[in-house]
Structures are given as C-alpha cells and as structure tokens.
Design a protein around this motif. Structure first.
Motif, PDB file in Angstrom:
ATOM      1  N   ILE A 245       4.750   5.970 -11.761  1.00  0.00           N
ATOM      2  CA  ILE A 245       3.953   6.020  -9.806  1.00  0.00           C
ATOM      3  C   ILE A 245       2.995   5.263 -10.013  1.00  0.00           C
ATOM      4  CG2 ILE A 245       3.258   7.964  -8.084  1.00  0.00           C
ATOM      5  CD1 ILE A 245       5.270  10.203  -9.605  1.00  0.00           C
ATOM      6  N   ARG A 246       3.413   4.260  -8.675  1.00  0.00           N
ATOM      7  CA  ARG A 246       2.069   4.020  -8.862  1.00  0.00           C
ATOM      8  C   ARG A 246       2.116   3.064  -6.820  1.00  0.00           C
ATOM      9  NH1 ARG A 246       1.048   5.090 -13.129  1.00  0.00           N
ATOM     10  NH2 ARG A 246       0.284   3.944 -14.469  1.00  0.00           N
ATOM     11  N   ARG A 247       0.940   2.473  -7.090  1.00  0.00           N
ATOM     12  CA  ARG A 247       0.626   1.990  -5.409  1.00  0.00           C
ATOM     13  C   ARG A 247       1.460   0.352  -5.500  1.00  0.00           C
ATOM     14  NH1 ARG A 247      -3.849   4.062  -1.589  1.00  0.00           N
ATOM     15  NH2 ARG A 247      -2.933   3.600   0.918  1.00  0.00           N
ATOM     16  N   PHE A 248       2.236   0.435  -4.589  1.00  0.00           N
ATOM     17  CA  PHE A 248       3.498  -1.185  -4.316  1.00  0.00           C
ATOM     18  C   PHE A 248       1.787  -2.237  -3.169  1.00  0.00           C
ATOM     19  CE2 PHE A 248       5.793  -3.573  -2.338  1.00  0.00           C
ATOM     20  CZ  PHE A 248       6.549  -4.431  -3.340  1.00  0.00           C
TER      21      PHE A 248
ATOM     22  N   LYS B  31       0.649  -0.978   0.422  1.00  0.00           N
ATOM     23  CA  LYS B  31       0.150   0.153  -0.703  1.00  0.00           C
ATOM     24  C   LYS B  31       0.976   1.378  -0.074  1.00  0.00           C
ATOM     25  CE  LYS B  31      -4.323  -2.481   2.062  1.00  0.00           C
ATOM     26  NZ  LYS B  31      -4.855  -2.587   3.254  1.00  0.00           N
ATOM     27  N   ASP B  32       2.240   1.311  -0.031  1.00  0.00           N
ATOM     28  CA  ASP B  32       3.572   2.536  -0.289  1.00  0.00           C
ATOM     29  C   ASP B  32       2.992   2.858  -1.467  1.00  0.00           C
ATOM     30  OD1 ASP B  32       3.664   2.661   2.487  1.00  0.00           O
ATOM     31  OD2 ASP B  32       5.733   1.288   2.318  1.00  0.00           O
TER      32      ASP B  32
ATOM     33  N   LYS C  63      10.606   5.510  -2.231  1.00  0.00           N
ATOM     34  CA  LYS C  63       9.244   5.892  -2.188  1.00  0.00           C
ATOM     35  C   LYS C  63       8.508   7.234  -1.213  1.00  0.00           C
ATOM     36  CE  LYS C  63       7.128   4.432   2.456  1.00  0.00           C
ATOM     37  NZ  LYS C  63       7.135   4.227   4.227  1.00  0.00           N
ATOM     38  N   VAL C  64       7.075   7.069  -2.497  1.00  0.00           N
ATOM     39  CA  VAL C  64       6.308   8.241  -2.141  1.00  0.00           C
ATOM     40  C   VAL C  64       6.525   8.897  -0.980  1.00  0.00           C
ATOM     41  CG1 VAL C  64       4.824   9.734  -3.478  1.00  0.00           C
ATOM     42  CG2 VAL C  64       5.478   8.629  -4.440  1.00  0.00           C
ATOM     43  N   LEU C  65       7.163   9.877  -0.218  1.00  0.00           N
ATOM     44  CA  LEU C  65       6.449  10.390   1.312  1.00  0.00           C
ATOM     45  C   LEU C  65       5.353  11.425   1.010  1.00  0.00           C
ATOM     46  CD1 LEU C  65      10.565  11.679   1.704  1.00  0.00           C
ATOM     47  CD2 LEU C  65       8.877   9.124   2.434  1.00  0.00           C
TER      48      LEU C  65
END
Length: 191
Positions: free
Chosen positions: A150-153, A137-138, A185-187
């Motif tokens: 850019i995606r949700r993992f 979900k990161d 990681k997108v913060l």
C-alpha cells in the motif's frame, strides 16, 4: 477502459479480432468499437468474450464503467492493471460495515505495517476499489515484484514512483523490467 483491457487480453492470447468474432458470434466491427473504447459490451457479450479468451469475467467487470484520463493514459494504465489475477487473502477476520460514502469499495483490508503511518495506522482498515485507474497522489494497493504494498502513487511524465509515508521505507521507482500491477485504489472516507 474495458475495451483496452479486452484488447490487451486478446493480444496476450495471440488471438485476432477475426478469431474472437467467430468464437463469440459478435460482429468484428462491433469488437473494434469495443476495443477502441467507443462502445461498452453488454454483460452477455463481455461474458462471451471472456469465455472465448479463457479469462475471468469479474476482473474486467471492475473496469466496466471506468474511463481513462490524460494522466492515466500517460503511464499506460491498461498495461498495469491485471485482467487474469485476483488478490489472494490468507486470513478472514469478519465482515465490517462499508461506509455509505464509499459505495465502490470491494474489500476492506487491515493495514499490515506502518509504511503509511501518517494516513493509515497499522491495523486500521482501508477500503479498496479493485482495478481502478489512479492519478498522481492517489493511494493504491499494488503488486510490485510479487510483493503486495500500500503506497501513494506518483506519475511524473510516465515514470511511476510508489511512496511510503514512513521515512524508514524507501520510495520505489518502478522500471520497465519490474512486475507491477495496480490491484486497486484505496478509498478515503469523508470526515
């Protein structure tokens, strides 16, 4: 995490620990502890190891204080983080302020599309922490088959899925034959 990255790089270069110990003047027992994650190398030792392996030092510095949890181990995160590639940026807008609640951000990128429109609008800035292991979900910045996304993992029993929030974008099921790296990681800024 840094030890696993160094072991990965050494093996990819076809070098034995004995050869690396000789080239770096670091005791083989100490190298073994480093690769197993039982000890972190000093910055000087890391620079020497990187020089001997002919790999960039800075990429591994991003992993220096990172630890791997059970979930990250289940999808073999070390396999999916690059030690010898860097993000190429083809446009520079300006400097922007780094939010004080995101001290590990290394770069701010403009969201290039509307694939994640529920969380990040096209043209808004997202903040990236390089070479950070992800949990399910990161949000992340990925290189998937030479495409930057850019995606949700999501990790479900070692099977990786990259999900977009825009229903017009298909989910990506990462296979063993795909070229796949976690860039960072997108913060998320605190509200």
């Amino acid at each position: 995490m840094i030890g696993g990255m160094l072991a990965k790089a050494r093996k990819a270069k076809g070098m034995t620990k004995t050869e690396l110990a000789r080239l770096t003047d670091i005791n083989i027992g100490h190298l073994t502890h480093i690769e197993k994650g039982e000890r972190n190398p000093s910055h000087k030792a890391l620079k020497n190891i990187c020089k001997a392996l002919d790999i960039p030092y800075q990429q591994l510095m991003y992993t220096y204080d990172k630890t791997i949890n059970e979930e990250q181990e289940s999808y073999n995160v070390v396999k999916h983080i690059s030690y010898d590639k860097i993000l190429a940026v083809n446009s520079i807008d300006s400097f922007i302020d780094c939010p004080s609640d995101l001290p590990s951000a290394a770069i701010a990128l403009k969201m290039p599309d509307d694939s994640m429109n529920k969380s990040f609008e096209k043209g808004s800035y997202i903040f990236i922490e390089f070479n950070s292991p992800l949990n399910s979900k990161d949000y992340g910045l990925f290189n998937y088959n030479d495409q930057i996304l850019i995606r949700r993992f999501y990790d479900k029993r070692g099977k990786i899925t990259l999900k977009a929030e825009n229903p017009e974008c298909k989910d990506i099921q990462v296979s063993n034959t795909d070229s796949f790296y976690i860039i960072g990681k997108v913060l998320i800024k605190k509200k």
